[in-house]
Design a protein around this motif. Sequence first.
Motif, PDB file in Angstrom:
ATOM      1  N   VAL A  59     -32.121 -39.272  32.632  1.00 44.45           N
ATOM      2  CA  VAL A  59     -32.982 -40.286  33.219  1.00 44.45           C
ATOM      3  C   VAL A  59     -32.135 -41.289  33.987  1.00 44.45           C
ATOM      4  O   VAL A  59     -30.952 -41.498  33.691  1.00 44.45           O
ATOM      5  CB  VAL A  59     -33.837 -41.021  32.158  1.00 44.45           C
ATOM      6  CG1 VAL A  59     -34.661 -40.044  31.346  1.00 44.45           C
ATOM      7  CG2 VAL A  59     -32.980 -41.877  31.248  1.00 44.45           C
ATOM      8  N   LEU A  60     -32.759 -41.919  34.968  1.00 37.06           N
ATOM      9  CA  LEU A  60     -32.156 -43.016  35.724  1.00 37.06           C
ATOM     10  C   LEU A  60     -33.105 -44.199  35.634  1.00 37.06           C
ATOM     11  O   LEU A  60     -34.280 -44.099  36.001  1.00 37.06           O
ATOM     12  CB  LEU A  60     -31.928 -42.625  37.176  1.00 37.06           C
ATOM     13  CG  LEU A  60     -31.472 -43.745  38.124  1.00 37.06           C
ATOM     14  CD1 LEU A  60     -30.171 -44.371  37.652  1.00 37.06           C
ATOM     15  CD2 LEU A  60     -31.328 -43.216  39.554  1.00 37.06           C
ATOM     16  N   LEU A  61     -32.598 -45.318  35.140  1.00 36.26           N
ATOM     17  CA  LEU A  61     -33.367 -46.550  34.973  1.00 36.26           C
ATOM     18  C   LEU A  61     -32.915 -47.557  36.026  1.00 36.26           C
ATOM     19  O   LEU A  61     -31.772 -48.028  35.993  1.00 36.26           O
ATOM     20  CB  LEU A  61     -33.167 -47.118  33.570  1.00 36.26           C
ATOM     21  CG  LEU A  61     -33.531 -46.172  32.415  1.00 36.26           C
ATOM     22  CD1 LEU A  61     -33.078 -46.760  31.079  1.00 36.26           C
ATOM     23  CD2 LEU A  61     -35.019 -45.884  32.392  1.00 36.26           C
ATOM     24  N   CYS A  62     -33.800 -47.886  36.958  1.00 35.08           N
ATOM     25  CA  CYS A  62     -33.467 -48.792  38.056  1.00 35.08           C
ATOM     26  C   CYS A  62     -34.185 -50.132  37.878  1.00 35.08           C
ATOM     27  O   CYS A  62     -35.414 -50.162  37.734  1.00 35.08           O
ATOM     28  CB  CYS A  62     -33.892 -48.197  39.394  1.00 35.08           C
ATOM     29  SG  CYS A  62     -33.148 -46.618  39.825  1.00 35.08           S
ATOM     30  N   SER A  63     -33.442 -51.212  37.863  1.00 34.59           N
ATOM     31  CA  SER A  63     -34.019 -52.560  37.897  1.00 34.59           C
ATOM     32  C   SER A  63     -35.115 -52.714  36.853  1.00 34.59           C
ATOM     33  O   SER A  63     -36.278 -52.983  37.164  1.00 34.59           O
ATOM     34  CB  SER A  63     -34.595 -52.842  39.293  1.00 34.59           C
ATOM     35  OG  SER A  63     -33.669 -52.522  40.301  1.00 34.59           O
TER      36      SER A  63
ATOM     37  N   PRO B 141     -28.462 -44.688  23.533  1.00 32.03           N
ATOM     38  CA  PRO B 141     -27.544 -43.835  22.773  1.00 32.03           C
ATOM     39  C   PRO B 141     -26.558 -43.067  23.643  1.00 32.03           C
ATOM     40  O   PRO B 141     -25.432 -42.816  23.232  1.00 32.03           O
ATOM     41  CB  PRO B 141     -28.479 -42.868  22.035  1.00 32.03           C
ATOM     42  CG  PRO B 141     -29.795 -43.567  21.983  1.00 32.03           C
ATOM     43  CD  PRO B 141     -29.872 -44.374  23.244  1.00 32.03           C
ATOM     44  N   HIS B 142     -26.970 -42.712  24.878  1.00 33.58           N
ATOM     45  CA  HIS B 142     -26.127 -41.861  25.722  1.00 33.58           C
ATOM     46  C   HIS B 142     -26.106 -42.387  27.157  1.00 33.58           C
ATOM     47  O   HIS B 142     -26.533 -41.699  28.083  1.00 33.58           O
ATOM     48  CB  HIS B 142     -26.610 -40.414  25.694  1.00 33.58           C
ATOM     49  CG  HIS B 142     -26.716 -39.837  24.316  1.00 33.58           C
ATOM     50  ND1 HIS B 142     -25.639 -39.761  23.451  1.00 33.58           N
ATOM     51  CD2 HIS B 142     -27.776 -39.341  23.636  1.00 33.58           C
ATOM     52  CE1 HIS B 142     -26.030 -39.220  22.304  1.00 33.58           C
ATOM     53  NE2 HIS B 142     -27.313 -38.969  22.384  1.00 33.58           N
ATOM     54  N   CYS B 143     -25.636 -43.619  27.339  1.00 33.39           N
ATOM     55  CA  CYS B 143     -25.552 -44.195  28.680  1.00 33.39           C
ATOM     56  C   CYS B 143     -24.399 -43.560  29.440  1.00 33.39           C
ATOM     57  O   CYS B 143     -23.249 -43.578  28.989  1.00 33.39           O
ATOM     58  CB  CYS B 143     -25.358 -45.701  28.603  1.00 33.39           C
ATOM     59  SG  CYS B 143     -25.363 -46.510  30.223  1.00 33.39           S
ATOM     60  N   THR B 144     -24.695 -43.007  30.605  1.00 30.16           N
ATOM     61  CA  THR B 144     -23.651 -42.368  31.415  1.00 30.16           C
ATOM     62  C   THR B 144     -23.050 -43.308  32.448  1.00 30.16           C
ATOM     63  O   THR B 144     -22.063 -42.949  33.090  1.00 30.16           O
ATOM     64  CB  THR B 144     -24.214 -41.139  32.145  1.00 30.16           C
ATOM     65  OG1 THR B 144     -25.206 -41.560  33.089  1.00 30.16           O
ATOM     66  CG2 THR B 144     -24.818 -40.139  31.168  1.00 30.16           C
ATOM     67  N   GLY B 145     -23.617 -44.498  32.622  1.00 29.81           N
ATOM     68  CA  GLY B 145     -23.019 -45.445  33.559  1.00 29.81           C
ATOM     69  C   GLY B 145     -23.945 -46.588  33.899  1.00 29.81           C
ATOM     70  O   GLY B 145     -25.167 -46.430  33.932  1.00 29.81           O
ATOM     71  N   LEU B 146     -23.362 -47.743  34.124  1.00 27.00           N
ATOM     72  CA  LEU B 146     -24.082 -48.928  34.586  1.00 27.00           C
ATOM     73  C   LEU B 146     -23.525 -49.314  35.946  1.00 27.00           C
ATOM     74  O   LEU B 146     -22.322 -49.589  36.074  1.00 27.00           O
ATOM     75  CB  LEU B 146     -23.906 -50.089  33.601  1.00 27.00           C
ATOM     76  CG  LEU B 146     -24.319 -51.489  34.082  1.00 27.00           C
ATOM     77  CD1 LEU B 146     -25.797 -51.519  34.456  1.00 27.00           C
ATOM     78  CD2 LEU B 146     -24.018 -52.524  33.005  1.00 27.00           C
TER      79      LEU B 146
ATOM     80  N   ALA C 195     -28.525 -41.148  30.182  1.00 30.28           N
ATOM     81  CA  ALA C 195     -29.246 -42.154  30.959  1.00 30.28           C
ATOM     82  C   ALA C 195     -28.282 -42.998  31.760  1.00 30.28           C
ATOM     83  O   ALA C 195     -27.315 -43.545  31.218  1.00 30.28           O
ATOM     84  CB  ALA C 195     -30.071 -43.047  30.029  1.00 30.28           C
ATOM     85  N   ALA C 196     -28.539 -43.118  33.063  1.00 35.00           N
ATOM     86  CA  ALA C 196     -27.787 -44.008  33.937  1.00 35.00           C
ATOM     87  C   ALA C 196     -28.633 -45.236  34.239  1.00 35.00           C
ATOM     88  O   ALA C 196     -29.867 -45.172  34.236  1.00 35.00           O
ATOM     89  CB  ALA C 196     -27.405 -43.296  35.231  1.00 35.00           C
ATOM     90  N   VAL C 197     -27.973 -46.359  34.526  1.00 34.17           N
ATOM     91  CA  VAL C 197     -28.658 -47.630  34.752  1.00 34.17           C
ATOM     92  C   VAL C 197     -28.141 -48.251  36.045  1.00 34.17           C
ATOM     93  O   VAL C 197     -26.928 -48.277  36.290  1.00 34.17           O
ATOM     94  CB  VAL C 197     -28.426 -48.604  33.579  1.00 34.17           C
ATOM     95  CG1 VAL C 197     -29.198 -49.904  33.796  1.00 34.17           C
ATOM     96  CG2 VAL C 197     -28.834 -47.969  32.255  1.00 34.17           C
TER      97      VAL C 197
END
Length: 367
Positions: A140-144, A266-271, A242-244
């Motif tokens: 997933v990608l979480l934007c703003s 739990p599994h953030c791939t990058g901010l 998940a990327a942010v």
Amino acid sequence: MSRRKGFPAAAFVPPTPVRELTADSTHGSRLHIEVHGPEDAPAVVLAHGWTCSTAFWAPVVRALAAEHRVILYDQRGHGRTPATGPDGYSTDALADDLEAVLGAALAPGERAVLVGHSMGGMTLLAAAGRPVLQERAAAVLLCSTGSSRLLREALVLPLPWAGVRYRAHRALLGSRAPLGPVTPLARRVLRYVTMGPGADPGAVNTCARIVHACPRTVRARWAHVLAELDLDGRAARLAVPAAVIVGTADRLTPPVHARRLAAALPHCTGLTELPGIGHMTPVEAPETVIGTIRELVRERLTGAGPGAGTGDTTNASGSRSASASTNASASTNPSGPTSAPAPRSASGPGTSGPGNARGAMAEEETA
């Protein structure tokens, strides 16, 4: 701040979908779905934010549709999805609608990269505990976006006291007053609230037309849901990579939300923090959003990178946390967005380890 390089006017024109679908959801909601791109291509699902519509994603769809099957839908009450009764507005309704879209648009057993902007990101968080998300989402990608405390931490009205700020934002953003026609003054107001100071004029005009088209009753009902948003526990259950992404000039969901999400996932791939960009990241900085989506598809869906198609998260505790967003941003955004590293501290920005900060999440407002 100088203006960003202008985008071609055609980038903001919604492309014609290959096909259109309708999905039935709870409370009698009938969701409008569009599908773009080749039927046999890897799938990307886009969920827009508060007061927006499928038209909001035009620059992203135009760039991705040649090599991806891009699926997007109108949230209930937005665009071509009719409004429901007053009981049909909740975070559970957002999750119900996402589940209906995935069931209608994806083949049995098919997985996709899911992308949510603002309330669309909250939609993914709301569905985090559901088996369908684990089964269908490769990443997933979480934007703003954020998971709680939206109105208390919004900066549209930069008042010093959180309680006063909450009440002022609730009155402003939850108003049922008509927005009226898109005038020069309306564009200036919208840019102040939702975009960075150097936003492309075409992007500002596009967003103004989309936001002003949202029915005022729908706008107010969703604003009241978001005012009381509390998805902190759901964010900690988002058990897929998940990327942010966030803009440093975001007044609706300031970077504090993205940092807390990165710490809690739990599994953030990058901010990735984009200097000078406001809340409308897919329209203000589409090159970065597009690059991050492509990176997630390559790494997690098509077998071209570590963990692709397997659900492996490649060192969720942090050593890879900045790499996905750094690589995508560096290759697509010449203005040089910063990608926050993943410090071990639970309270530090960009922390992504599952054991670092389950409770270090608190957030604010959406668009």
